[in-house]
Enzyme design. Structure first.
Site, PDB file in Angstrom:
ATOM      1  N   GLY A  88      -3.427 -16.768   3.354  1.00 24.90           N
ATOM      2  CA  GLY A  88      -3.063 -15.363   3.618  1.00 24.90           C
ATOM      3  C   GLY A  88      -2.307 -14.751   2.439  1.00 24.90           C
ATOM      4  N   GLN A  89      -1.962 -13.476   2.577  1.00 21.87           N
ATOM      5  CA  GLN A  89      -1.279 -12.769   1.476  1.00 21.87           C
ATOM      6  C   GLN A  89       0.027 -13.470   1.121  1.00 21.87           C
ATOM      7  OE1 GLN A  89       0.503  -8.984   2.504  1.00 21.87           O
ATOM      8  NE2 GLN A  89       0.585  -8.301   0.376  1.00 21.87           N
ATOM      9  N   LEU A  90       0.819 -13.803   2.129  1.00 20.11           N
ATOM     10  CA  LEU A  90       2.112 -14.481   1.877  1.00 20.11           C
ATOM     11  C   LEU A  90       1.892 -15.977   1.667  1.00 20.11           C
ATOM     12  CD1 LEU A  90       5.226 -14.570   1.906  1.00 20.11           C
ATOM     13  CD2 LEU A  90       5.102 -14.636   4.403  1.00 20.11           C
ATOM     14  N   ASP A 110      -5.401 -23.805   6.572  1.00 19.04           N
ATOM     15  CA  ASP A 110      -5.851 -22.498   7.052  1.00 19.04           C
ATOM     16  C   ASP A 110      -7.159 -22.699   7.792  1.00 19.04           C
ATOM     17  OD1 ASP A 110      -4.815 -19.436   5.829  1.00 19.04           O
ATOM     18  OD2 ASP A 110      -6.465 -19.604   7.249  1.00 19.04           O
ATOM     19  N   TYR A 114       1.881  -6.990  17.823  1.00 19.59           N
ATOM     20  CA  TYR A 114       2.408  -7.781  16.707  1.00 19.59           C
ATOM     21  C   TYR A 114       3.944  -7.793  16.752  1.00 19.59           C
ATOM     22  CZ  TYR A 114       3.581  -8.603  11.733  1.00 19.59           C
ATOM     23  OH  TYR A 114       4.116  -9.060  10.552  1.00 19.59           O
ATOM     24  N   LYS A 127       6.431 -10.887  17.464  1.00 18.54           N
ATOM     25  CA  LYS A 127       7.428 -11.299  16.455  1.00 18.54           C
ATOM     26  C   LYS A 127       8.827 -11.308  17.085  1.00 18.54           C
ATOM     27  CE  LYS A 127       4.978 -12.258  12.847  1.00 18.54           C
ATOM     28  NZ  LYS A 127       4.918 -13.667  12.383  1.00 18.54           N
TER      29      LYS A 127
HETATM   30  C1  VAH Z   1       2.008  -5.227   8.730  1.00 21.72           C
HETATM   31  N1  VAH Z   1       2.376  -6.154   6.501  1.00 21.72           N
HETATM   32  O1  VAH Z   1       1.728  -4.188   8.193  1.00 21.72           O
HETATM   33  C2  VAH Z   1       2.741  -6.290   7.902  1.00 21.72           C
HETATM   34  C3  VAH Z   1       4.241  -6.148   8.035  1.00 21.72           C
HETATM   35  C4  VAH Z   1       6.166  -4.572   8.063  1.00 21.72           C
HETATM   36  C5  VAH Z   1       4.715  -4.705   7.915  1.00 21.72           C
HETATM   37  O2  VAH Z   1       4.706  -6.738   9.184  1.00 21.72           O
HETATM   38  O3  VAH Z   1       1.705  -5.444   9.878  1.00 21.72           O
END
Ligand code: VAH
Length: 319
Positions: free
Chosen positions: A9-11, A32, A140, A144
């Site tokens: 992934g990106q991170l 992954d 999301y 989190k």
């Molecule tokens: C998103 N890049 O856009 C992530 C991040 C604060 C944004 O959590 O969902």
């Protein structure tokens, strides 16, 4: 061994590189869902693993004598709204699998990323604090926030040393982001570099907290290196560097790419962005483990325009 889950992934891609630099390529195992041929994780061992497959994760943790886990696999805000139940499953079952197995096998340290997406419309817009209202409006963000409480639960109940950062939007050039609301701040550079007009899915004045990937990776390693007793936040630390709007970013880009053009066509991601703070207060991270950002918006624009290169981009896993 250090297990990086979501390494494509990106991170994940950049954390894997940083951990390899720091601990040596034999100390890091990248996982992954991509098949090995497409993973392209340089030099470290790669295992195709779906974090929701608990039995397979258990086997890997035992066979590879894992001592630290970085769990980065997740569905981000925009893709999460398109498939809420999948987003909840990936983000939550993945975390619960890692937390439970980490206690069972005595894992020394776990890192898990949270996000400014845990904040919502009731949170302060400016300088949003560590303990401000967290009433997220995206799946999301809900996952989190729930994950933050699970991390604290596993620390309090089982002594698991799990640490977390509420990342802002991340700007990077080594791997494309996947399914985020802040992805415009990455895509814009590829279009500017290619001399193409950029269609921005957010309004020009949408200010969001952002961070260059090098700062985010350094913050992660500094957090994980801090003495255990320095960590006073066992949900997740606010983390901040810059805030900018698409219009401000475009203006900075135009100082370099003079004829860069942008149009604004807000889509469903506008509502997500509007629910988040414009800037974050990260005093607690500065006090507890000495956090301090290095990249401002001007530096970010400079380093991105110097490095974005369509050919160089590696594929991110399909989450
Ligand atoms: C998103 N890049 O856009 C992530 C991040 C604060 C944004 O959590 O969902």
């Amino acid at each position: 061994k250090i297990l990086v889950i979501g390494a494509c992934g990106q991170l994940g891609r950049e954390l894997t590189l940083a951990l390899k630099e720091k601990y040596g390529k034999k100390a890091v195992i990248a996982c992954d869902r991509l098949e090995p041929a497409r993973a392209k994780v340089s030099e470290v061992k790669y295992i195709r693993l779906d974090v929701m497959n608990k039995a397979h994760l258990q086997l890997v943790m035992v066979d590879e004598k894992v001592t630290q886990v970085y769990l980065l696999a997740a569905m981000l805000s925009a893709s999460g709204e398109k498939d809420p139940s999948m987003a909840w499953q990936v983000n939550m079952d993945g975390l619960l699998n890692v937390l439970e197995l980490s206690v069972r096998y005595g894992i020394a340290k776990v890192f898990w990323p949270s996000s400014i997406a845990v904040f919502g419309p009731e949170s302060p817009k400016i300088n949003c604090g560590q303990h401000a209202f967290t009433i997220p409006t995206t799946v999301y963000g809900i996952s989190k926030l729930s994950g933050e409480y699970w991390c604290r639960y596993y620390f309090e109940k089982f002594g698991l040393d799990v640490r977390s950062l509420r990342y802002p939007g991340l700007v990077s050039h080594k791997a494309l982001p996947g399914g985020g609301t802040t992805d415009y701040a990455v895509d814009i550079f590829y279009k500017a570099n290619a001399g193409e007009k950029f269609s921005c899915f957010l309004k020009p004045d949408t200010a969001l907290p952002m961070m260059f990937m090098d700062d985010a990776v350094r913050a992660t390693l500094e957090l994980m290196d801090a003495p255990r007793d320095n960590i006073s936040v066992r949900t997740s630390y606010n983390l901040s560097s810059v805030s900018f709007t698409p219009a401000e970013l475009a203006a900075e880009i135009r100082k370099v790419e003079r004829d860069f053009q942008i149009v604004y066509l807000p889509d469903f991601r506008q509502e997500i962005a509007d629910s988040w703070p414009a800037s974050i207060n990260d005093d607690r991270a500065r006090e507890d483990w000495g956090w301090s950002p290095r990249f401002g918006t001007v530096e970010i624009v400079k380093v991105m325009l110097e490095n974005v290169n369509v050919e160089k981009v590696v594929e991110v896993s399909a989450t």
